[in-house]
Scaffold this motif. Structure first.
Motif, PDB file in Angstrom:
ATOM      1  N   GLU A 281       0.830  -1.206   0.000  1.00 22.88           N
ATOM      2  CA  GLU A 281       0.000   0.000   0.000  1.00 22.88           C
ATOM      3  C   GLU A 281       0.868   1.262   0.000  1.00 22.88           C
ATOM      4  O   GLU A 281       0.485   2.291  -0.553  1.00 22.88           O
ATOM      5  CB  GLU A 281      -0.984   0.008   1.179  1.00 22.88           C
ATOM      6  CG  GLU A 281      -0.367   0.109   2.556  1.00 22.88           C
ATOM      7  CD  GLU A 281      -0.057  -1.234   3.180  1.00 22.88           C
ATOM      8  OE1 GLU A 281       0.038  -1.303   4.419  1.00 22.88           O
ATOM      9  OE2 GLU A 281       0.096  -2.224   2.426  1.00 22.88           O
ATOM     10  N   PHE A 282       2.058   1.186   0.583  1.00 25.72           N
ATOM     11  CA  PHE A 282       2.990   2.308   0.528  1.00 25.72           C
ATOM     12  C   PHE A 282       3.489   2.488  -0.911  1.00 25.72           C
ATOM     13  O   PHE A 282       3.598   3.614  -1.405  1.00 25.72           O
ATOM     14  CB  PHE A 282       4.182   2.069   1.456  1.00 25.72           C
ATOM     15  CG  PHE A 282       3.909   2.294   2.918  1.00 25.72           C
ATOM     16  CD1 PHE A 282       2.804   1.721   3.542  1.00 25.72           C
ATOM     17  CD2 PHE A 282       4.766   3.062   3.682  1.00 25.72           C
ATOM     18  CE1 PHE A 282       2.553   1.920   4.897  1.00 25.72           C
ATOM     19  CE2 PHE A 282       4.543   3.279   5.038  1.00 25.72           C
ATOM     20  CZ  PHE A 282       3.422   2.697   5.640  1.00 25.72           C
ATOM     21  N   LEU A 283       3.822   1.378  -1.547  1.00 31.66           N
ATOM     22  CA  LEU A 283       4.324   1.440  -2.919  1.00 31.66           C
ATOM     23  C   LEU A 283       3.327   2.092  -3.861  1.00 31.66           C
ATOM     24  O   LEU A 283       3.694   2.897  -4.723  1.00 31.66           O
ATOM     25  CB  LEU A 283       4.670   0.036  -3.424  1.00 31.66           C
ATOM     26  CG  LEU A 283       5.856  -0.663  -2.762  1.00 31.66           C
ATOM     27  CD1 LEU A 283       5.994  -2.074  -3.302  1.00 31.66           C
ATOM     28  CD2 LEU A 283       7.144   0.119  -2.997  1.00 31.66           C
ATOM     29  N   HIS A 284       2.050   1.741  -3.722  1.00 31.40           N
ATOM     30  CA  HIS A 284       1.034   2.322  -4.599  1.00 31.40           C
ATOM     31  C   HIS A 284       1.030   3.838  -4.500  1.00 31.40           C
ATOM     32  O   HIS A 284       1.004   4.549  -5.513  1.00 31.40           O
ATOM     33  CB  HIS A 284      -0.342   1.760  -4.243  1.00 31.40           C
ATOM     34  CG  HIS A 284      -0.570   0.382  -4.767  1.00 31.40           C
ATOM     35  ND1 HIS A 284      -1.614  -0.414  -4.341  1.00 31.40           N
ATOM     36  CD2 HIS A 284       0.113  -0.365  -5.681  1.00 31.40           C
ATOM     37  CE1 HIS A 284      -1.562  -1.581  -4.980  1.00 31.40           C
ATOM     38  NE2 HIS A 284      -0.527  -1.560  -5.784  1.00 31.40           N
ATOM     39  N   ARG A 285       1.073   4.349  -3.277  1.00 34.00           N
ATOM     40  CA  ARG A 285       1.037   5.797  -3.104  1.00 34.00           C
ATOM     41  C   ARG A 285       2.344   6.446  -3.578  1.00 34.00           C
ATOM     42  O   ARG A 285       2.323   7.542  -4.147  1.00 34.00           O
ATOM     43  CB  ARG A 285       0.790   6.138  -1.626  1.00 34.00           C
ATOM     44  CG  ARG A 285      -0.574   5.725  -1.117  1.00 34.00           C
ATOM     45  CD  ARG A 285      -1.694   6.488  -1.836  1.00 34.00           C
ATOM     46  NE  ARG A 285      -1.762   7.870  -1.382  1.00 34.00           N
ATOM     47  CZ  ARG A 285      -1.728   8.923  -2.196  1.00 34.00           C
ATOM     48  NH1 ARG A 285      -1.604   8.767  -3.489  1.00 34.00           N
ATOM     49  NH2 ARG A 285      -1.803  10.138  -1.710  1.00 34.00           N
TER      50      ARG A 285
END
Length: 393
Positions: A281-285
């Protein structure tokens, strides 16, 4: 308008549940939209309206996840839906070639990108549809296997051990990289290519993922996989200076006491876009903002990550231990949400325009020095030029 919410299963890099970081159940990120430095554009015609008339097709890596978070409350679902509708309105009205100059697009990126439209947003930010040539991907798939084919297969199993459907030599990830490396033969293969392409396939259909990947490589990443290391050297030097400027104590510990080479930090981060270092979820942002801002945002992410593990770095007794903390930061060191991490990255002391200018200046300087050395020893430049090999029509 009916719109199917597509939320694919994501491989869990940690014990933390993967969630859509844009959901309204979380605390809103602290962003000051009045400080956006990109000039605004008036809405104009675009060619993505047809893409938004229905839900994006599911990616090859999508499946049902019994451990997924419980459904959101009606209030959070309404907020989610409102973000979705905002994106559905702005994509057709902002040409892809102008999206990275649009203040409205940046504001929506900071607010969050619903997972159901994220791949369309990535298509838009990379202008990948303009690069897509009909039939080319299928033709590239018929070419002989590239020399790195076996390495790709091994990297797929290492990077995505739980996605067994990708392990086949005929799987979408192997096929995508086989096609790309046969089209751009001057690229030096590394597992970073597998990590980036695989992450794209989390959300995008195979051929769309290919053209997004091509766009990302051409716009930002090809120098990191080149035979010469000029860009890595430049960005490593700039990153180390940024770390020292933000925290002199950590900089001294890392680069003086432990003797860490800046490239040992920069290359693993930038050549994978932090895949494997941070939760999904960090990577997506991070990718949402990277595709708008470019490489300078990777510097901000690196600075934020360094601050997250600051206390561990100061206690580290070896180079190996420090590099492990940076490559795989403990979950307890990270902010509780992806949006909080993005806010931290944006708060880092860094002048993006200065970094852009320094990158160009330093790259030209290193190239001149390299040419002089090569000419003096071989009598020829030796500087490699980019090449591309498309199928004949």
């Amino acid at each position: 308008m009916d719109f199917e919410l597509v939320k694919p299963t994501l491989p869990q890099a940690s014990g933390r549940a993967s969630q859509d970081s844009s959901l309204a159940t979380r605390d809103p990120p602290i962003f000051d939209s009045t400080k956006l430095d990109s000039p605004g554009l008036q809405p104009s015609g675009g060619d993505d309206a047809s893409l938004l008339s229905s839900a994006p097709p599911k990616s090859p890596m999508s499946s049902t996840d019994p451990s997924a978070p419980a459904p959101e409350s009606p209030t959070s679902m309404d907020a989610h839906r409102q973000r979705e509708l905002k994106w559905m309105a702005i994509l057709p009205s902002t040409p892809p070639s102008q999206a990275r100059k649009s203040k409205k697009v940046k504001r929506l990126l900071l607010e969050g990108v619903p997972s159901s439209v994220r791949y369309l947003v990535w298509c838009h930010l990379t202008d990948s549809k303009a690069r897509a040539l009909p039939g080319v991907y299928a033709q590239l798939g018929k070419r002989p296997r590239v020399p790195a084919f076996a390495d790709i297969g091994r990297s797929v199993k290492t990077c995505f051990p739980d996605q067994t459907q990708l392990h086949s030599p005929q799987g979408p990830l192997v096929s995508l990289l086989q096609a790309y490396l046969s089209m751009v033969p001057d690229i030096q293969y590394s597992s970073g290519l597998t990590a980036i392409a695989g992450h794209l396939l989390l959300l995008s259909p195979e051929e769309d993922a290919f053209w997004i990947f091509v766009s990302m490589m051409d716009a930002h990443l090809r120098p990191y996989f080149s035979a010469n290391t000029i860009q890595v050297e430049v960005d490593s030097a700039l990153l180390s200076k940024a770390i020292e400027s933000n925290d002199a104590g950590v900089g001294k510990k890392m680069f003086v006491s432990l003797g860490i080479l800046p490239s040992s930090i920069c290359r693993p981060w930038f050549s994978t876009l932090f895949v494997g270092s941070l939760p999904v979820e960090f990577l997506h942002r991070i990718w949402d903002l990277f595709l708008y801002e470019g490489v300078t945002f990777l510097f901000r992410v690196g600075l934020a990550l360094t601050q997250c593990v600051r206390h561990l770095l100061l206690q580290a007794t070896s180079e190996e231990a420090a590099l492990e903390y940076l490559a795989h930061p403990p979950l307890a060191c990270l902010p509780s949400t992806a949006d909080a991490f993005i806010s931290q990255a944006l708060s880092m002391k860094l002048k993006d325009d200065d970094v852009r200018k320094q990158r160009v200046k330093m790259e030209a300087q290193v190239k001149r020095q390299t040419q002089v050395r090569t000419l003096s020893t071989n009598g020829v430049s030796g500087m490699q030029t980019a090449s591309i090999s498309l199928p004949k029509s």
